[in-house]
Design an enzyme around this catalytic site. Structure first.
Site, short mmCIF file in Angstrom:
data_model
loop_
_atom_site.label_atom_id
_atom_site.label_comp_id
_atom_site.label_asym_id
_atom_site.label_seq_id
_atom_site.Cartn_x
_atom_site.Cartn_y
_atom_site.Cartn_z
N LYS A 13 0.84 -1.21 0.00
CA LYS A 13 0.00 0.00 0.00
C LYS A 13 0.88 1.25 0.00
CE LYS A 13 -3.79 -2.44 2.12
NZ LYS A 13 -4.36 -3.00 3.35
N GLN A 69 -5.37 -1.99 9.61
CA GLN A 69 -5.06 -3.26 8.96
C GLN A 69 -5.62 -4.42 9.76
OE1 GLN A 69 -3.43 -3.61 5.87
NE2 GLN A 69 -4.07 -5.74 6.10
N ASP A 82 -11.64 2.29 3.78
CA ASP A 82 -11.92 0.86 3.60
C ASP A 82 -13.42 0.62 3.38
OD1 ASP A 82 -9.96 -1.04 3.42
OD2 ASP A 82 -9.61 -1.17 5.58
#
Ligand code: NDP
Length: 282
Positions: free
Chosen positions: A53, A97, A120
């Site tokens: 990322k 995460q 997200d």
């Protein structure tokens, strides 16, 4: 191979160029899109995802910051960090995460992220907006998979889409996006009886069960669009949920693993971060 390949790398390269151009335009107005990734603990797969990322951000000009927290961090410490980032003007997107260490409450952590910075798309508010068909942040993996389906050029109206998997991060939002595209949607899961009866009738088949190569050629309708979300490790090799080598002879379109949906997921994360910055900047 009879199926046409839906190449996530090629699509991502093209999309990332468009994203980089929009990032540059925003920078010219004094706004640098910023993504913060919180990584708790030392999970090896998560470390790789977070590194990838960071690289993708660098390629497109997005500012990125990784906050590494020890595995024994408390819920309070994690949520304090999230709140700090909620208030940080340089950060437009926050990603926690997953998976978190077992002692931490994942839902509470995701709920602590400001919905407008939830790149997200996992916050309840964004899940609710997707469910209601209102504008919000769409989860990256289904968003990327949908982009791949659209790029086949197929008319999706009235098509039978079958999603195998009903998780909150993949299966359910995928089903919502397909419904919004006027597909007739069936969602299958581990308790579905005679799974192949459903998959064989699918014009669009999305496999997101996390079972290595379990969609076989006899389960696929000739000419179907087959989207493989699965990421499984078999003998040190990454494989999808679809038995690619045989299904490619039956399907009309197919995504590879690796180089398919996974690549598009990170691209959609960049896009969600850019869009969050564009909204904050105006
Ligand atoms: P989950 O484990 O949360 O969900 C799996 C789903 O598949 C569940 O709904 C489960 O049913 C269903 N399922 C499991 N076994 C079967 C079966 N034999 N038949 C039918 N349905 C079954 O996984 P995720 O949704 O998080 O991820 C799915 C896959 O996608 C994984 O391989 C994951 O690694 C991958 N992934 C890939 C991403 C990418 O970027 N490409 C991003 C995120 C995930 P039930 O609900 O009944 O248990």
């Amino acid at each position: 191979m009879s199926a046409q390949l839906l190449d996530g790398k090629a699509m991502s390269d093209e999309l990332r160029q468009e994203i980089a151009a929009r990032v540059a335009a925003l920078k010219a107005k004094g706004v640098v899109p910023g993504l913060a990734v919180i990584l708790v603990g030392e999970d090896p797969a998560s470390q790789i995802y977070v590194r990838n990322k960071g690289i993708a951000c660098e390629q497109t000009g997005v500012y990125s910051r990784t906050i590494r927290m020890p595995a024994e961090s408390t819920q309070q410490q994690l949520e304090d960090e999230i709140r700090r980032l909620n208030a940080d003007k340089r950060i437009h997107g926050i990603l926690v995460q997953l998976p978190l260490p077992a002692h931490l409450d994942e839902s509470a952590a995701l709920a602590a992220v400001a919905p407008e910075k939830d790149v997200d798309g996992f916050h309840m508010i964004n899940a609710g907006r997707l469910m209601n068909g209102q504008p919000g942040v769409t989860p990256c993996t289904p968003k990327g998979a949908m982009e791949m389906i659209r790029r086949t050029g197929a008319d999706l109206r009235g098509k039978h889409a079958v999603v195998v998997g009903r998780s909150n991060i993949v299966g359910k939002p995928m089903a919502m996006l397909l419904l919004q595209a006027d597909c007739t949607v069936t969602v299958c899961h581990s308790k579905t009886r005679n799974l192949a009866d459903f998959t064989r009738d699918a014009d669009i088949l999305v496999a997101a069960a996390g079972r290595a190569r379990f969609i076989t050629a006899d389960m696929v309708k000739p000419g179907a669009i087959v989207i493989d979300v699965g990421i499984n490790r078999v003998d040190g090799k990454v494989v999808g949920d679809v038995d690619f080598d045989v299904v490619k002879e039956v399907a009309g379109w197919i995504t590879p693993v690796p180089g398919g949906v996974g690549r598009m997921t990170i691209t959609m994360l960049l896009k969600n971060t850019l869009e969050a910055a564009e909204r904050a900047g105006c």
